[in-house]
Motif scaffolding. Sequence first.
Motif, short mmCIF file in Angstrom:
data_model
loop_
_atom_site.label_atom_id
_atom_site.label_comp_id
_atom_site.label_asym_id
_atom_site.label_seq_id
_atom_site.Cartn_x
_atom_site.Cartn_y
_atom_site.Cartn_z
N PRO A 363 0.85 -1.20 0.00
CA PRO A 363 0.00 0.00 0.00
C PRO A 363 0.88 1.25 0.00
CG PRO A 363 -0.02 -1.06 2.16
CD PRO A 363 0.69 -2.00 1.22
N ARG A 380 -2.95 -2.35 5.69
CA ARG A 380 -3.70 -2.62 4.45
C ARG A 380 -5.18 -2.39 4.76
NH1 ARG A 380 -0.97 -5.15 0.24
NH2 ARG A 380 1.12 -5.94 0.74
N ASN A 381 -5.74 -1.41 4.07
CA ASN A 381 -7.13 -1.02 4.33
C ASN A 381 -7.34 -0.67 5.80
OD1 ASN A 381 -7.93 -1.54 1.60
ND2 ASN A 381 -7.99 -3.74 2.09
#
Length: 485
Positions: A363, A380-381
């Motif tokens: 990312p 991540r997210n």
Amino acid sequence: MLSVAVVGSGPSGVYTAQALLRQSSVPDVRVHVLDRLPAPYGLVRYGVAPDHEKIKSLQNSLRAVLEDERVTFVGNVGVGGPDGLSPARLAELYHAVVYCVGASGDRSLEVPGEGLPGSYSATRFVSWYSAHPDVGADSFARDALEARSAVVIGVGNVAVDVARILARGADELRRTDVPRAALGALERSRVREVHIVGRRGPSGARFTTKELRELGALPGARVSVDPAELALDPAYSGAAGPAGAPAPPAVVRRNLEVLRGWAAGGGAVDDASHRTPGDTPGRAPRDASDRASDGAVRRVRLRFFLRPAELLERDERVAGVRFARTAPDGTGGIRDTGAYEDIPAGLVLRAVGYRGVELPGLPFDPVRGTVPHTAGRVLRNGVPSPGEYVAGWIKRGPTGVIGSNLSCAKETVASLLADAPALALRPAADDPLAVLRSWGLRPVEWGGWLAIERAEAELGRSLGRGPVKIPDWPGLLAAARDENR
């Protein structure tokens, strides 16, 4: 055993490996330090100026870590990009991966003419004289150093470094490890005048006093400062600064003292032909640097309160820089005054900062130029990704000095160790190097790097010099394969 890969063998990567070795909560840890290049040390080898021997000696302490029996150097293995391993595939081999890939991009000026021949990033120039194999040995040998006048845009240590190399005699560089093609080009260089230009005043400059003073110690070079530009800076008239404001930091006060001494030596910029009133468009000025040339003497001019507005063109090459004159705005910032000044130059180097580059598969925050994280754990997210960590500039942005990477690495390693019980349950390869070779890669281990060192020492002896860097991929890889030399 906890198996950890550290991607990047510069200071942040090696300090991360060192922090892993020094911890006591996980008694059995194995660290592989991966690098895309077959040579270790990152910016210490390929970014520190060759005449800064004391800083370059940091390689000795990095070397001690890489020679630890629990550490394996794995060069010539890229991660990300079209030819590198994906982060997902690398994660198959180790319990954890720490990315210490730095900030390899350059900030642009975003002004017209920036792409003209003769206009370069300072990073490319540094890579050239530092023998980085991604930069051709002849990148600056053909015509860039034919210019009589050069402009370096930026007032940080990188700007001072490249200006010093341009103003330093080649005889003084012969005792360093500068590659022979670069040394030959610098010997033939016609540059006699170097302008270091910043859009703010001297109190906003980011160079250290040591770097600044080195300019004044260059044999055969004269440093000049415009007293009128210094006087514009609110901090210049006294250590207390403007009314109600705190005193400037100690480094700023020291820098101002050095600049004050140069200004008192008669360093005013007196060439009125460089100036153009208002915003009147005009053809690029002639290269007027001969007026500043006095035999072998080179001149270094420090300029302030000038914002680059346009790179000027003549014969499809850069011929100068048009600057907008700025002034303090009374609130700590600057404002345009409406006046302009043209500085003739056949070589322009921008040194306005670095920027992190996205690593495919990780990312990335394009605004900050970093990998999103919390205390070094990759997000991540918005959720920590098991086994993925970051340290160094790709974690915090291009800030701080080399030593800043120590505390940064320790924070990331603390997070990794807190996660160690869960990480140890993840699958990992018994012999990651064997797997890499089965995937068609040809890792260069520590013995290969030692062979490169020997080859560079032999090259230097053949030239009557100390070790001389090998500047190209074929030469480095050929030397690394000859481990019995």
